[in-house]
Design a protein around this motif. Structure first.
Motif, PDB file in Angstrom:
ATOM      1  N   ILE A 118       0.844  -1.201   0.000  1.00 49.67           N
ATOM      2  CA  ILE A 118       0.000   0.000   0.000  1.00 49.67           C
ATOM      3  C   ILE A 118       0.876   1.247   0.000  1.00 49.67           C
ATOM      4  O   ILE A 118       0.629   2.209  -0.740  1.00 49.67           O
ATOM      5  CB  ILE A 118      -0.940  -0.003   1.222  1.00 49.67           C
ATOM      6  N   ASP A 119       1.925   1.219   0.829  1.00 49.71           N
ATOM      7  CA  ASP A 119       2.833   2.360   0.907  1.00 49.71           C
ATOM      8  C   ASP A 119       3.618   2.534  -0.387  1.00 49.71           C
ATOM      9  O   ASP A 119       3.907   3.662  -0.803  1.00 49.71           O
ATOM     10  CB  ASP A 119       3.821   2.171   2.071  1.00 49.71           C
ATOM     11  N   ALA A 120       3.966   1.422  -1.026  1.00 50.16           N
ATOM     12  CA  ALA A 120       4.828   1.475  -2.213  1.00 50.16           C
ATOM     13  C   ALA A 120       4.084   1.980  -3.447  1.00 50.16           C
ATOM     14  O   ALA A 120       4.687   2.632  -4.313  1.00 50.16           O
ATOM     15  CB  ALA A 120       5.408   0.095  -2.497  1.00 50.16           C
ATOM     16  N   CYS A 121       2.805   1.698  -3.542  1.00 48.48           N
ATOM     17  CA  CYS A 121       2.047   2.047  -4.748  1.00 48.48           C
ATOM     18  C   CYS A 121       1.772   3.547  -4.796  1.00 48.48           C
ATOM     19  O   CYS A 121       1.124   4.100  -3.897  1.00 48.48           O
ATOM     20  CB  CYS A 121       0.740   1.261  -4.797  1.00 48.48           C
ATOM     21  N   LYS A 122       2.247   4.203  -5.849  1.00 49.32           N
ATOM     22  CA  LYS A 122       2.099   5.656  -5.985  1.00 49.32           C
ATOM     23  C   LYS A 122       0.778   6.063  -6.639  1.00 49.32           C
ATOM     24  O   LYS A 122       0.412   7.237  -6.627  1.00 49.32           O
ATOM     25  CB  LYS A 122       3.257   6.226  -6.814  1.00 49.32           C
ATOM     26  N   LEU A 123       0.077   5.107  -7.219  1.00 44.48           N
ATOM     27  CA  LEU A 123      -1.143   5.413  -7.952  1.00 44.48           C
ATOM     28  C   LEU A 123      -2.416   4.949  -7.241  1.00 44.48           C
ATOM     29  O   LEU A 123      -3.513   5.084  -7.762  1.00 44.48           O
ATOM     30  CB  LEU A 123      -1.081   4.773  -9.350  1.00 44.48           C
ATOM     31  N   GLY A 124      -2.256   4.381  -6.053  1.00 45.94           N
ATOM     32  CA  GLY A 124      -3.414   3.938  -5.289  1.00 45.94           C
ATOM     33  C   GLY A 124      -4.040   2.657  -5.777  1.00 45.94           C
ATOM     34  O   GLY A 124      -5.207   2.363  -5.477  1.00 45.94           O
ATOM     35  N   ALA A 125      -3.269   1.858  -6.526  1.00 43.77           N
ATOM     36  CA  ALA A 125      -3.804   0.578  -6.996  1.00 43.77           C
ATOM     37  C   ALA A 125      -3.878  -0.444  -5.867  1.00 43.77           C
ATOM     38  O   ALA A 125      -4.670  -1.382  -5.930  1.00 43.77           O
ATOM     39  CB  ALA A 125      -2.949   0.036  -8.138  1.00 43.77           C
ATOM     40  N   MET A 126      -3.034  -0.268  -4.854  1.00 41.00           N
ATOM     41  CA  MET A 126      -3.126  -1.087  -3.646  1.00 41.00           C
ATOM     42  C   MET A 126      -3.778  -0.229  -2.566  1.00 41.00           C
ATOM     43  O   MET A 126      -3.154   0.656  -1.982  1.00 41.00           O
ATOM     44  CB  MET A 126      -1.734  -1.565  -3.202  1.00 41.00           C
ATOM     45  N   GLU A 127      -5.044  -0.488  -2.343  1.00 39.52           N
ATOM     46  CA  GLU A 127      -5.825   0.303  -1.403  1.00 39.52           C
ATOM     47  C   GLU A 127      -5.880  -0.378  -0.033  1.00 39.52           C
ATOM     48  O   GLU A 127      -5.752  -1.595   0.067  1.00 39.52           O
ATOM     49  CB  GLU A 127      -7.242   0.493  -1.946  1.00 39.52           C
ATOM     50  N   LEU A 128      -6.072   0.419   0.991  1.00 34.23           N
ATOM     51  CA  LEU A 128      -6.254  -0.130   2.335  1.00 34.23           C
ATOM     52  C   LEU A 128      -7.705  -0.564   2.494  1.00 34.23           C
ATOM     53  O   LEU A 128      -8.613   0.257   2.489  1.00 34.23           O
ATOM     54  CB  LEU A 128      -5.897   0.902   3.396  1.00 34.23           C
ATOM     55  N   GLU A 129      -7.908  -1.882   2.629  1.00 32.53           N
ATOM     56  CA  GLU A 129      -9.264  -2.398   2.820  1.00 32.53           C
ATOM     57  C   GLU A 129      -9.646  -2.439   4.287  1.00 32.53           C
ATOM     58  O   GLU A 129     -10.763  -2.089   4.671  1.00 32.53           O
ATOM     59  CB  GLU A 129      -9.390  -3.798   2.214  1.00 32.53           C
ATOM     60  N   LYS A 130      -8.694  -2.864   5.146  1.00 32.39           N
ATOM     61  CA  LYS A 130      -8.991  -2.926   6.573  1.00 32.39           C
ATOM     62  C   LYS A 130      -7.695  -2.871   7.374  1.00 32.39           C
ATOM     63  O   LYS A 130      -6.690  -3.467   6.990  1.00 32.39           O
ATOM     64  CB  LYS A 130      -9.761  -4.199   6.921  1.00 32.39           C
ATOM     65  N   GLN A 131      -7.744  -2.140   8.469  1.00 29.76           N
ATOM     66  CA  GLN A 131      -6.606  -2.070   9.387  1.00 29.76           C
ATOM     67  C   GLN A 131      -7.065  -2.488  10.772  1.00 29.76           C
ATOM     68  O   GLN A 131      -8.147  -2.118  11.220  1.00 29.76           O
ATOM     69  CB  GLN A 131      -6.032  -0.649   9.438  1.00 29.76           C
ATOM     70  N   GLY A 132      -6.270  -3.300  11.433  1.00 34.24           N
ATOM     71  CA  GLY A 132      -6.643  -3.774  12.759  1.00 34.24           C
ATOM     72  C   GLY A 132      -5.641  -4.779  13.271  1.00 34.24           C
ATOM     73  O   GLY A 132      -4.430  -4.600  13.105  1.00 34.24           O
ATOM     74  N   ALA A 133      -6.129  -5.847  13.884  1.00 33.71           N
ATOM     75  CA  ALA A 133      -5.234  -6.812  14.527  1.00 33.71           C
ATOM     76  C   ALA A 133      -5.676  -8.246  14.277  1.00 33.71           C
ATOM     77  O   ALA A 133      -6.870  -8.547  14.248  1.00 33.71           O
ATOM     78  CB  ALA A 133      -5.172  -6.559  16.029  1.00 33.71           C
ATOM     79  N   ALA A 134      -4.699  -9.115  14.092  1.00 31.15           N
ATOM     80  CA  ALA A 134      -4.922 -10.557  14.110  1.00 31.15           C
ATOM     81  C   ALA A 134      -4.807 -11.034  15.552  1.00 31.15           C
ATOM     82  O   ALA A 134      -4.017 -10.482  16.328  1.00 31.15           O
ATOM     83  CB  ALA A 134      -3.897 -11.270  13.233  1.00 31.15           C
ATOM     84  N   ILE A 135      -5.581 -12.043  15.909  1.00 29.94           N
ATOM     85  CA  ILE A 135      -5.582 -12.580  17.273  1.00 29.94           C
ATOM     86  C   ILE A 135      -5.169 -14.049  17.236  1.00 29.94           C
ATOM     87  O   ILE A 135      -5.705 -14.839  16.450  1.00 29.94           O
ATOM     88  CB  ILE A 135      -6.977 -12.463  17.925  1.00 29.94           C
ATOM     89  N   PHE A 136      -4.231 -14.407  18.112  1.00 29.12           N
ATOM     90  CA  PHE A 136      -3.766 -15.784  18.249  1.00 29.12           C
ATOM     91  C   PHE A 136      -4.018 -16.253  19.677  1.00 29.12           C
ATOM     92  O   PHE A 136      -3.815 -15.492  20.633  1.00 29.12           O
ATOM     93  CB  PHE A 136      -2.274 -15.885  17.935  1.00 29.12           C
ATOM     94  N   ILE A 137      -4.424 -17.502  19.832  1.00 32.55           N
ATOM     95  CA  ILE A 137      -4.652 -18.053  21.175  1.00 32.55           C
ATOM     96  C   ILE A 137      -3.932 -19.402  21.315  1.00 32.55           C
ATOM     97  O   ILE A 137      -3.756 -20.125  20.347  1.00 32.55           O
ATOM     98  CB  ILE A 137      -6.152 -18.228  21.485  1.00 32.55           C
ATOM     99  N   GLY A 138      -3.524 -19.697  22.539  1.00 33.88           N
ATOM    100  CA  GLY A 138      -2.993 -21.019  22.843  1.00 33.88           C
ATOM    101  C   GLY A 138      -1.518 -21.230  22.572  1.00 33.88           C
ATOM    102  O   GLY A 138      -1.065 -22.365  22.500  1.00 33.88           O
TER     103      GLY A 138
END
Length: 288
Positions: free
Chosen positions: A202-222
């Motif tokens: 997303i950061d590398a693309c200068k034309l916005g072809a890689m858009e941010l769809e969702k930002q957040g966190a992955a959760i792992f248990i155990g």
């Protein structure tokens, strides 16, 4: 000093050393951070009551060794007066480990803020069947090894490819360190199975072809590490940061309700069934 006194001191963060006349005092930090005034106080404690040095534990606590048993109460009193917490042992949520994602250029979430919020609500919570470790990684570089904690949190930025904006420059291909993006003609193909959701494309693309769809966190248990180890299982999805404390509460409540005394979360999962535990917890999370 009798065994019961030594046991109580351990719960308070004073650990008896090999030389039984001495203790190490374990200071709990705020996700690895200590302000200058408190650090100066710890330096003074080390110089006056210890042997002039201190060390850092794997869970970002500070330990000052060589506190004589006769000085324990004086050290405890001085630390309390300056608002410095000691502890980090026992059957409860242990000191939280968070990477420097708040300031690191790779960080996808504010790890220090998340750690502080979890700390305020849950640190030292009693009645867990065994110790409970929690780690927060700001991105898939995973410096703190989220999957080796009872509960792991990892910052994510999910990209969405907009083919119409893509000119096939290949900057996103170069930015991807796991080779999840390949160039095909004047377009690119993203392998979602290989993608770690670091967001660098997303950061590398200068034309916005890689858009941010969702930002957040992955959760792992155990997850766990030590004499025995287990890689934590990821819960499906990417979760909003605002829901993390609620998710922590759900997971810890489940452990308190279903874990047996002396049993780690990973062992409980294997006893009950990994899929069942994941499904039970996911159901509660979906009802938030």
């Amino acid at each position: 000093m009798d065994k019961e006194r030594i046991k109580q001191l351990k719960l308070q963060g004073f650990l008896n050393q090999k030389n039984k006349d001495y203790f190490s005092v374990r200071v709990v930090t705020n996700s690895g951070n200590v302000n200058g005034n408190k650090m100066n106080k710890l330096v003074n404690i080390a110089n006056e009551y210890g042997r002039g040095y201190m060390g850092f534990t794997s869970r970002m606590c500070i330990e000052i060794p060589w506190i004589h048993k006769d000085d324990v109460d004086k050290v405890k009193e001085e630390l309390i007066k300056d608002g410095i917490r000691t502890g980090g042992t026992g059957k409860k949520l242990r000191p939280i480990v968070a990477c420097k994602g708040t300031v690191c250029q790779h960080g996808n979430i504010d790890t220090q803020k998340i750690g502080d919020e979890i700390d305020r609500e849950f640190y030292g919570r009693q009645f867990t069947p065994h110790k409970f470790k929690l780690g927060i990684a700001g991105c898939p570089n995973n410096c703190i090894k989220a999957q080796l904690n009872d509960l792991g949190i990892m910052g994510q930025r999910l990209s969405k490819y907009n083919e119409e904006k893509c000119v096939g420059c290949g900057l996103c291909v170069k930015a991807c360190k796991v080779n999840a993006i390949t160039k095909v003609g004047n377009k690119v193909v993203v392998n979602r199975e290989e993608c770690t959701n670091c967001g660098k494309c997303i950061d590398a693309c200068k034309l916005g072809a890689m858009e941010l769809e969702k930002q957040g966190a992955a959760i792992f248990i155990g997850g766990r590490f030590g004499k025995k180890y287990r890689i934590g299982d990821r819960l499906d999805g990417i979760y909003d940061v605002k829901d993390i404390n609620k998710i922590v509460g759900i997971v810890m409540d489940y452990f308190e309700q279903h874990g047996e005394c002396g049993e780690r979360f990973a062992v409980m999962m294997e006893r009950i069934g990994v899929d069942k535990v994941k499904c039970d917890i996911m159901e509660k999370i979906q009802n938030l």
